[in-house]
Design an enzyme around this catalytic site. Sequence first.
Site, PDB file in Angstrom:
ATOM      1  N   ASP A   5      -8.071 -69.773  10.664  1.00 50.44           N
ATOM      2  CA  ASP A   5      -7.931 -69.984   9.228  1.00 50.44           C
ATOM      3  C   ASP A   5      -7.281 -68.785   8.551  1.00 50.44           C
ATOM      4  O   ASP A   5      -6.988 -68.843   7.352  1.00 50.44           O
ATOM      5  CB  ASP A   5      -9.289 -70.279   8.585  1.00 50.44           C
ATOM      6  CG  ASP A   5     -10.314 -69.197   8.849  1.00 50.44           C
ATOM      7  OD1 ASP A   5     -10.673 -69.009  10.026  1.00 50.44           O
ATOM      8  OD2 ASP A   5     -10.760 -68.533   7.885  1.00 50.44           O
ATOM      9  N   ARG A  46      -2.339 -72.609   6.260  1.00 53.62           N
ATOM     10  CA  ARG A  46      -2.853 -71.912   7.441  1.00 53.62           C
ATOM     11  C   ARG A  46      -2.924 -72.878   8.618  1.00 53.62           C
ATOM     12  O   ARG A  46      -2.921 -74.102   8.425  1.00 53.62           O
ATOM     13  CB  ARG A  46      -4.258 -71.367   7.141  1.00 53.62           C
ATOM     14  CG  ARG A  46      -4.337 -70.554   5.847  1.00 53.62           C
ATOM     15  CD  ARG A  46      -5.747 -70.644   5.234  1.00 53.62           C
ATOM     16  NE  ARG A  46      -5.834 -69.971   3.939  1.00 53.62           N
ATOM     17  CZ  ARG A  46      -6.129 -68.687   3.782  1.00 53.62           C
ATOM     18  NH1 ARG A  46      -6.386 -67.936   4.832  1.00 53.62           N
ATOM     19  NH2 ARG A  46      -6.181 -68.152   2.574  1.00 53.62           N
TER      20      ARG A  46
END
Length: 480
Positions: free
Chosen positions: A248, A179
Amino acid sequence: MTLSFTTHWRDELPDFYTSLSPTPLDNARLIWRNAPLAQQLGVPDALFAPESGAGVWGGEALLPGMSPLAQVYSGHQFGAWAGQLGDGRGILLGEQQLADGRRYDWHLKGAGLTPYSRMGDGRAVLRSTIRESLASEAMHALGIPTTRALAMVTSDTPVYRERVEPGAMLMRVAESHVRFGHFEHFYYRREPQKVQQLADYVIRHHWPQLQDEADKYLLWFRDIVMRTAQTIASWQTVGFAHGVMNTDNMSILGLTIDYGPYGFLDDFQPDFICNHSDYQGRYSFENQPAVGLWNLQRLAQSLSPFISAEALNAALDEYQHALLTAYGQRMRDKLGLFSQQKGDNDLLDGLFALMIREKSDYTRTFRLLSHSEQLSAASPLRDEFIDRAAFDSWFAGYRARLRDEQVDDAQRQQRMQGVNPALVLRNWLAQRAIEQAEAGDMGELERLHAALADPFTDREDDYVRRPPDWGKRLEVSCSS
């Protein structure tokens, strides 16, 4: 067939994870498997057999070669730095290596406490697990980059959210779970060498064609920008709202990941907010393109120790053009336009203005339009509008534009019906499957999965009807 698992993340990035095993649920039992995906991955049927119990799907067993771990990352949530996050309830069991060279993470969600659980319990509930399985497979069928769902278990373990719900686990499969927040984590810890170490890892395994390029980092970042733009353009085209676009929750590969309080448009409302925890509307449907750029800017900042600010900004400047180009092409496809003309945006804006005023259903509008005929002033879409005169005026302009195409109805309708789904995953459909599953009946879950796998075929059942009033009022949040 024997499944082969590798441990590249463990071996090459020792500071990026914590080793630990899943914590099994009470009386876990398999309730759904993705047979086509299992076949694609070569997963033997024996692993799904009742006599095998929950097995690897419920965290009770590991397959040979698996070496479970939880990844650490950080991120910005709702625009604010949130610090360390990480896999708070998910565990990467292993990386499956296929014979053709492709590799897929097997990530068990709801697998129990990890060092990154913060104040959470490490669990996922059946409700959210079903929602993720449905959404990821629906998006895949729509042709949108996404993580996939391989199997799901429920259990007798009580999990406490707004109410007590059954604990569940989902086996999520993706080429990578890296991510934006992985890079942010070490940037904000002032460890730029680890940011670069991770970049080298990602390029080595996912962009190997760039390894020998002198400016490999910039070329890599530019491709991330392009992938992100393409994916978000696809979201806007089908009316998908993610709901929680924190950094995230942004995939380095441009995959749609972390399905929480998502929603597909019912009425066309550009300011649609699917997450009732999003009080400011930061992640509204119409804001998603801008948020995508903001998130890329945060990633760029994390990469600034080894890519110049000038180069990063130049790459970021390409985002808007890439997104608008992709979106424009997809919307022309939805309108059945094979060429681009100056007035096309005005034509689309005119339809959108009508839809907003009449609260028209987004998916139904474009699907019905795809059945219209160029030479007929009548359209199956006309009955959807109260102001018929306004529709007739717009439709006359649309027919005139189609005459410029010199493409017959059959060819145009084929294109339109291949990009305008008859069926999308509306929240009320997911909710109905959830309620029946919580009562022990998995039939609707199976039926809905089967329907979502074929979204471009016309149907007569209630999967494609307008949502009931209660279905439009459903509230979803980050609670899962």
